[in-house]
Motif scaffolding. Sequence first.
Motif, PDB file in Angstrom:
ATOM      1  N   PHE A 198      -1.206   2.535   6.455  1.00 17.51           N
ATOM      2  CA  PHE A 198       0.168   2.749   6.912  1.00 17.51           C
ATOM      3  C   PHE A 198       0.901   3.679   5.946  1.00 17.51           C
ATOM      4  CE2 PHE A 198      -0.451  -1.843   8.421  1.00 17.51           C
ATOM      5  CZ  PHE A 198      -1.051  -1.423   9.604  1.00 17.51           C
ATOM      6  N   THR A 199       1.990   4.288   6.404  1.00 20.76           N
ATOM      7  CA  THR A 199       2.744   5.165   5.517  1.00 20.76           C
ATOM      8  C   THR A 199       3.751   4.351   4.710  1.00 20.76           C
ATOM      9  OG1 THR A 199       4.516   5.660   7.098  1.00 20.76           O
ATOM     10  CG2 THR A 199       2.547   7.055   7.189  1.00 20.76           C
ATOM     11  N   ILE A 200       4.038   4.830   3.525  1.00 22.97           N
ATOM     12  CA  ILE A 200       5.020   4.159   2.672  1.00 22.97           C
ATOM     13  C   ILE A 200       6.426   4.353   3.245  1.00 22.97           C
ATOM     14  CG2 ILE A 200       5.947   4.002   0.323  1.00 22.97           C
ATOM     15  CD1 ILE A 200       2.980   3.082   0.807  1.00 22.97           C
ATOM     16  N   ALA A 222       6.282  -2.823  -3.759  1.00 26.28           N
ATOM     17  CA  ALA A 222       5.063  -2.028  -3.601  1.00 26.28           C
ATOM     18  C   ALA A 222       4.158  -2.611  -2.526  1.00 26.28           C
ATOM     19  CB  ALA A 222       4.317  -1.944  -4.928  1.00 26.28           C
ATOM     20  N   SER A 223       3.353  -1.729  -1.922  1.00 27.37           N
ATOM     21  CA  SER A 223       2.380  -2.142  -0.908  1.00 27.37           C
ATOM     22  C   SER A 223       1.013  -1.588  -1.253  1.00 27.37           C
ATOM     23  CB  SER A 223       2.794  -1.650   0.476  1.00 27.37           C
ATOM     24  OG  SER A 223       1.772  -1.919   1.433  1.00 27.37           O
ATOM     25  N   ASN A 224      -0.013  -2.392  -1.042  1.00 26.93           N
ATOM     26  CA  ASN A 224      -1.397  -1.974  -1.229  1.00 26.93           C
ATOM     27  C   ASN A 224      -2.029  -1.585   0.108  1.00 26.93           C
ATOM     28  OD1 ASN A 224      -3.842  -1.779  -2.985  1.00 26.93           O
ATOM     29  ND2 ASN A 224      -4.605  -3.416  -1.684  1.00 26.93           N
ATOM     30  N   THR A 232      10.810   1.380  -2.590  1.00 26.75           N
ATOM     31  CA  THR A 232       9.489   1.064  -2.031  1.00 26.75           C
ATOM     32  C   THR A 232       8.475   2.150  -2.353  1.00 26.75           C
ATOM     33  OG1 THR A 232      10.582  -0.131  -0.232  1.00 26.75           O
ATOM     34  CG2 THR A 232       8.262   0.417   0.073  1.00 26.75           C
ATOM     35  N   ILE A 233       7.261   1.712  -2.696  1.00 25.38           N
ATOM     36  CA  ILE A 233       6.226   2.637  -3.159  1.00 25.38           C
ATOM     37  C   ILE A 233       4.846   2.091  -2.787  1.00 25.38           C
ATOM     38  CG2 ILE A 233       5.926   1.545  -5.444  1.00 25.38           C
ATOM     39  CD1 ILE A 233       5.941   4.483  -6.580  1.00 25.38           C
TER      40      ILE A 233
END
Length: 395
Positions: free
Chosen positions: A127-129, A121-123, A142-143
Amino acid sequence: MNDSIFREITVIGAGTMGVGIAQVFMLSDAEKVNLIDISPETLKRTKETLIRYFDILQKDQFFYKKGEKSRILNKLNTSTELENTINNSDLVLEVVPEDIKLKNDLLKKIGELSTSQTIIASNTSTFTITELGYASGKPRNTIGMHFFVPPINQSCIEVMRGKKTSNDTFSKVVEFSKTIPTRNGNMFVAPIHKDTPGFISNRILIPGNLYINVLADIALKKGIPYEQLDADAKSIMGIGPYELSDYLGLDTAYNALKSFEERVSHEFAPGKVLEDLVSKGYYGKKAGRGFYQYNENGRAKIDKTIKSGLLNPELMLAIQLNEGCKLLEEKIVENYSIIEKVMKIGMGLPGPFIPGKRNYKKWAKLLNNFANEHQIEYFQPCELMRSGKFVGMRK
């Protein structure tokens, strides 16, 4: 037996946001929370900070069982090493600075070290997932998980999928996020089924940054002090947009606009004033200078007794309504109540749709006139806003 969806979670980045996220993950049903940072000194301070956070919760009678605070603190593991933590984690969340190369390099490493079942996961703020998923080498896993500061109080998570995110990844993260405790009960989760830069919150807010940047350049040419523009906004903001930008960091505002310039529209390119301030290292309050000059106590003399008449508070709301309608048109969200809840719960701000239902015709004209005068096509009102058909899209 613990039946949590994620038994072991790793958070990478021990800044303010990373520590806040680690805190609420520790309150969840997860058995272990790893907090990773490159700085041992930062991790030492982080432990002290988390102990203080949980002391406050205990004093506020947040815990109902004896020994609960100690049990929760025992979940924490801090480390400067990725290798020995990621391969055992069910969920890995990166919370490093908003630099695309930094994030891509880190995600590539996470992808290499994690198992085929690990959710990445990214916070990210802008940017786009989808692009981050490709960087990880595991786009199905990935989310996006976008938190608000501080997560324990601002009880909202935006969960967004990329183009390749699997249904299983998405459903697991949404369901887990709903179980995370906060001061206000469990988290409100905004599920976003289509990828967009900025999730819901920053898609709504960053166009406002474009507006104040345009006005900053005009004010410079006309010799108008920024405090007079902040005075213009007093009717809708306790702290003016230029003072707020200084507080949040002009480098942050600059990077957000540059990201949107690349991913949304070239018209988000930072203005001359912002370019000049950032190039000189005048990042706002933290640097002692931004739109305003700050003394050694971090205070600036800001006189809001005189208005410039240049900044139109209604136009700021119109920009938010237009962006919200674009999110509906693009099918990023299914109804505007989700947008309203994200703004209220996550950001503590009123959403644009309730006043927009009464004022959309007037606001569409304001936007059209501003867009034409300054040749900014992005500010042209979209069809859903002009027609008012968004009124029937509350649920």
